[in-house]
Design a protein around this motif. Structure first.
Motif, mmCIF file in Angstrom:
data_model
loop_
_atom_site.group_PDB
_atom_site.id
_atom_site.type_symbol
_atom_site.label_atom_id
_atom_site.label_comp_id
_atom_site.label_asym_id
_atom_site.label_seq_id
_atom_site.Cartn_x
_atom_site.Cartn_y
_atom_site.Cartn_z
ATOM 1 N N SER A 1 14.976 -10.270 41.615
ATOM 2 C CA SER A 1 15.321 -10.175 42.726
ATOM 3 C C SER A 1 15.652 -12.111 42.190
ATOM 4 O O SER A 1 16.353 -12.756 42.787
ATOM 5 N N PRO A 2 14.721 -12.894 41.569
ATOM 6 C CA PRO A 2 15.270 -14.319 41.849
ATOM 7 C C PRO A 2 15.426 -14.243 40.541
ATOM 8 O O PRO A 2 14.427 -14.408 39.776
ATOM 9 N N CYS A 3 16.605 -14.425 39.742
ATOM 10 C CA CYS A 3 16.944 -14.184 38.169
ATOM 11 C C CYS A 3 17.565 -15.441 38.438
ATOM 12 O O CYS A 3 18.759 -15.693 38.772
ATOM 13 N N TYR A 4 17.866 -15.604 36.997
ATOM 14 C CA TYR A 4 18.405 -17.438 37.109
ATOM 15 C C TYR A 4 19.256 -16.766 35.533
ATOM 16 O O TYR A 4 20.179 -17.050 35.594
ATOM 17 N N VAL A 5 18.012 -16.327 34.448
ATOM 18 C CA VAL A 5 18.656 -15.627 33.077
ATOM 19 C C VAL A 5 17.920 -15.343 33.037
ATOM 20 O O VAL A 5 16.661 -14.336 33.391
ATOM 21 N N ASP A 6 18.310 -14.219 32.045
ATOM 22 C CA ASP A 6 18.246 -12.468 31.650
ATOM 23 C C ASP A 6 18.642 -12.659 29.966
ATOM 24 O O ASP A 6 20.634 -11.745 30.391
ATOM 25 N N HIS A 7 18.257 -12.524 29.095
ATOM 26 C CA HIS A 7 18.884 -13.321 28.041
ATOM 27 C C HIS A 7 19.276 -11.610 27.343
ATOM 28 O O HIS A 7 19.919 -11.343 26.927
ATOM 29 N N LEU A 8 17.893 -10.588 27.045
ATOM 30 C CA LEU A 8 18.109 -9.635 26.367
ATOM 31 C C LEU A 8 18.916 -8.956 27.242
ATOM 32 O O LEU A 8 20.063 -8.097 26.021
ATOM 33 N N ALA A 9 19.719 -8.626 28.445
ATOM 34 C CA ALA A 9 20.694 -7.469 28.935
ATOM 35 C C ALA A 9 22.483 -8.648 28.565
ATOM 36 O O ALA A 9 22.560 -8.091 28.174
#
Lengths: 94, 130
Positions: free
Chosen positions: B113-121
């Motif tokens: 929910s508080p998402c800033y970055v998701d390098h894996l995705a």
């Protein structure tokens, strides 16, 4: 002070804090928004129940209770693997 | 006071210190499990609860059982099985939490929910935040 009363008094206080933390884990199990949230709360609750069983076996003077703790920790691991497999492939396998 | 009594008291005191640390970790993990915002942060509370809150007090209870003659001859059974249980939780808790985290990320079952970055995705070409 006698060794036996010292150990028992300490473990009674530890039991109270254990039960309070179990109730706090139950809050997350009941209201966790998704399945993985509930599963990790059950996970932590189960491992802490295993520790609580061993403390209880000293408190109740019945060391045979420790067998339940071994089995409980293995079942919690089985729950983890089952839920992980279910989430990845939407089926529980044979 | 005989030498055996002194050894028993030392074992009991060390075991009680370990149980006190474990109980504190347990309470902290239970509070953090409620307070943390999403699943991936709650994994931190899970490992506090399983390693600090289960392995440490089980080792402490095994030491108390070794130093408590009032439990009878079965206290050696309690101590040995307790240390075996602690080693199993030490390995299986980490393996289980990794398995559940990997499955939750791959199947998108958890809400980030508080998402800033998701390098894996992003590396998989699914966008950086979903």
């Amino acid at each position: 002070m006698e060794l036996e009363t010292w150990v028992s008094t300490f473990l009674v206080y530890a039991t109270v804090i254990f039960v309070v933390s179990f109730l706090l884990y139950l809050v997350r199990i009941v209201k966790g928004p998704t399945i993985p949230d509930r599963v990790i709360a059950v996970d932590a609750l189960g491992f802490d129940l295993a520790a609580f069983l061993i403390v209880l076996s000293i408190l109740l003077r019945s060391p045979i209770l420790v067998v339940c703790a071994v089995a409980l920790s293995l079942w919690i691991y089985a729950l983890d693997i089952y839920i992980a497999k279910y989430l990845e492939s939407k089926e529980l396998g044979e | 006071m005989a030498v055996a009594d002194i050894i028993n008291w030392i074992l009991v005191i060390v075991g009680q210190i370990l149980i006190a640390i474990g109980v504190m970790c347990d309470l902290i993990a239970a509070i953090l499990m409620i307070r943390f915002p999403n699943f991936y942060v709650r994994l931190h509370a899970l490992t506090i609860g399983s390693i600090g809150g289960a392995v440490v007090p089980i080792v402490g209870a095994a030491l108390i059982a070794i130093g408590s003659p009032f439990l009878g001859a079965y206290r050696w059974f309690l101590a040995g099985a307790g240390i075996v249980t602690a080693m199993m939780i030490y390995i299986l808790g980490a393996v289980g939490s990794h398995a559940i985290a990997r499955a939750a990320h791959r199947s998108r079952a958890a809400i980030l929910s508080p998402c800033y970055v998701d390098h894996l995705a992003k590396d998989r070409g699914e966008g950086s935040c979903i």
